[in-house]
Design an enzyme around this catalytic site. Structure first.
Site, PDB file in Angstrom:
ATOM      1  N   LYS A 115      17.765 -44.905  30.133  1.00 53.53           N
ATOM      2  CA  LYS A 115      17.438 -44.937  31.555  1.00 53.53           C
ATOM      3  C   LYS A 115      17.274 -46.388  31.949  1.00 53.53           C
ATOM      4  O   LYS A 115      16.452 -47.119  31.401  1.00 53.53           O
ATOM      5  CB  LYS A 115      16.156 -44.156  31.823  1.00 53.53           C
ATOM      6  CG  LYS A 115      15.737 -44.239  33.297  1.00 53.53           C
ATOM      7  CD  LYS A 115      14.564 -43.348  33.609  1.00 53.53           C
ATOM      8  CE  LYS A 115      14.175 -43.482  35.073  1.00 53.53           C
ATOM      9  NZ  LYS A 115      13.090 -42.566  35.433  1.00 53.53           N
ATOM     10  N   LYS A 120      21.225 -42.409  32.550  1.00 56.35           N
ATOM     11  CA  LYS A 120      20.880 -42.474  33.969  1.00 56.35           C
ATOM     12  C   LYS A 120      20.859 -43.912  34.425  1.00 56.35           C
ATOM     13  O   LYS A 120      20.267 -44.742  33.735  1.00 56.35           O
ATOM     14  CB  LYS A 120      19.490 -41.854  34.137  1.00 56.35           C
ATOM     15  CG  LYS A 120      18.943 -41.874  35.529  1.00 56.35           C
ATOM     16  CD  LYS A 120      17.599 -41.226  35.518  1.00 56.35           C
ATOM     17  CE  LYS A 120      16.965 -41.392  36.884  1.00 56.35           C
ATOM     18  NZ  LYS A 120      15.649 -40.848  36.931  1.00 56.35           N
TER      19      LYS A 120
END
Ligand code: PBG
Length: 469
Positions: free
Chosen positions: A338, A391
């Site tokens: 992330k 992400k």
């Protein structure tokens, strides 16, 4: 002669009733037709098969939707529905209604003798080569053997060689919830709302299930008065998220509910972890809170808890905490890679969760880094993660591929708020074709190696795939 191409989809209409058939699926055949303007006949060009999971139900009827100008009911198709033991299959037959071709009643030997005697039966001639416009250069054939265009020249060939597929089964639908009874539009995310947990949310989930999206992930908008520096509301068993999970599981037992594990919606500082006086985000103390949060979500009935906080060691700690409470069956989807991304802007508006100071760069990854994702991957694998997530999505396709190639675990990609909003904005301004760009972006995430995609487009895209829009 210009071939008129259009496609027709057949859909199963389902009764909504408590699930007796869990994990059933339907195979929907999409047929591409060419209309011959001379004879008016429809000729099947290609078919695509979409395997869609359908949550419940019996087949009530068939609805034929046409995307062409002609009357779909007049088409020479005999749809028939057959059931296999564990799945429902919709078979759309492309046979014509003309009946069998007439026979002359000759034996094989008589047929052969006729040909030998020179009485050759007629077959249509090879059609003439279509004319090129006047002025087309002649004799310009390029001396090459390999012509990749050969495999792309017809819809039948293209669909035969298509490497990647996209199905509503691949989508996880992120939903914003709040305590209110009305749905509040999110300014920076056209088409998205903070949904009332007892009303709008339940309706949205029903709509998604109708088109094969049976997985959601919940994001709560927490009242300011419940936020604190240590985010203790995150593990209130009667907080917004656990309450919502219980409500949804009661209504839709086969719905797969993913939850977000991080403190930011509950933190008065808007950070994913506990912030020390000097601004340092405390790792192990935060992990302690996250474990309680994950257990509280599991107790309410969550199927997959998803730590998005990026603290070190949280996957292993959450695994132990879940197991200690008897939640061995609850999965962990780890936000493995992330990044500290500016693509999250609209999401933070949605939840009113902007960090009160600073940024998230001491825990989220540097967008410039690639190899570092492997370090996170190894940690998450060894700590017992079930699904690895990347992400944002589209700007990080290389990282999706990196994880795909380095782990046998399922890979998830999160098409985040900023990616969604850019496509929406481009569509509203008529700069791009929103629907086509949406589907292409999702297909590209699949091609890069994502098994599942968290996307705010889940409902819209699934409707497209089902031929509803
Ligand atoms: C927070 C969280 C964020 C998103 C999902 N979980 C925001 C952040 O890290 O600041 C972003 C999702 C999106 O932008 O769609 N734990």
């Amino acid at each position: 002669m210009k071939a008129h191409l259009c496609h027709i989809t057949y859909q199963l209409l389902l009764h909504r009733r408590p699930c007796s058939v869990v994990n059933s699926s339907a195979i929907i055949t999409i047929l591409y037709w060419r209309c011959d303007p001379q004879s008016g006949e429809f000729i099947v060009m290609a078919s695509t098969i979409v395997n869609m999971p359908l949550n419940v139900g019996t087949i009530k009827g068939l609805d034929c939707l046409s995307h062409g100008k002609f009357n779909a009911n007049a088409l020479p198709i005999r749809p028939s529905v057959s059931s296999l033991p564990h799945r429902r299959m919709l078979v759309v037959k492309a046979s014509t209604n003309d009946g069998p071709i007439k026979k002359l009643g000759m034996s094989d030997a008589e047929c052969e003798a006729a040909v030998v005697a020179g009485n050759i039966p007629e077959a249509p001639p090879v059609p003439p080569i279509p004319a090129s416009p006047a002025g087309t250069p002649v004799g310009t054939s390029v001396d090459i053997r390999s012509r990749p265009r050969r495999n792309r020249r017809s819809p039948v060939l293209r669909s035969a060689f298509q490497e990647t597929s996209l199905s509503p089964a691949n989508f996880v639908y992120p939903l914003f919830i709040h305590e209110g009874e009305e749905d509040t539009p999110i300014g920076a995310m056209p088409g998205c709302y903070r949904l009332g947990w007892r009303h709008g949310l339940v309706e949205e989930v029903a709509k998604a299930r109708d088109v094969g999206v049976n997985s959601i992930v919940l994001f709560p908008k927490v009242p300011d008065a419940l936020k604190s520096p240590t985010g203790d509301e995150a593990y209130n068993d009667n907080g917004l998220v656990p309450r919502t999970i219980r409500l949804l599981k009661d209504k839709y037992p086969d719905l797969i509910i993913y939850t977000d594990v991080a403190l930011d919606p509950y933190s008065s500082d808007g950070h994913d972890g506990i912030v020390r006086e000097d601004g340092v985000i405390l790792n192990d103390e935060t992990v302690h809170q996250l474990c309680k949060q994950a257990v509280s979500q599991a107790r309410a009935g969550a199927d997959v808890v998803s730590p998005s906080d990026m603290m070190d060691g949280r996957v292993g700690a959450i695994r132990s905490a879940l197991d200690a409470e008897g939640f061995q069956h609850v999965s962990i989807m780890s936000y493995t890679a992330k990044y500290a991304s500016s693509f999250y802007g609209p999401f933070r508006e949605a939840l009113d969760s902007n960090p009160r100071f600073g940024d998230k760069k001491t825990y989220q990854m540097n967008p410039a880094n690639y190899r570092e994702a492997l370090i996170e991957l190894r940690a998450d694998e060894s700590e017992g993660a079930d699904i690895l997530l990347v992400k944002p999505g589209l700007p990080y396709l290389d990282v999706v591929r990196l994880l795909r190639d380095n782990s046998p675990l399922p890979i998830a990609a999160y098409q985040v708020s900023g990616e969604y909003s850019m496509i929406k904005a481009g569509g509203v301004l008529k700069m791009i074709d929103e629907q086509k760009v949406m589907l292409e972006s999702l297909m590209c995430l699949r091609r890069a190696g994502a098994d599942i995609i968290l996307t705010y487009f889940a409902l819209q895209a699934a409707r497209c795939l089902c031929g509803e829009k």
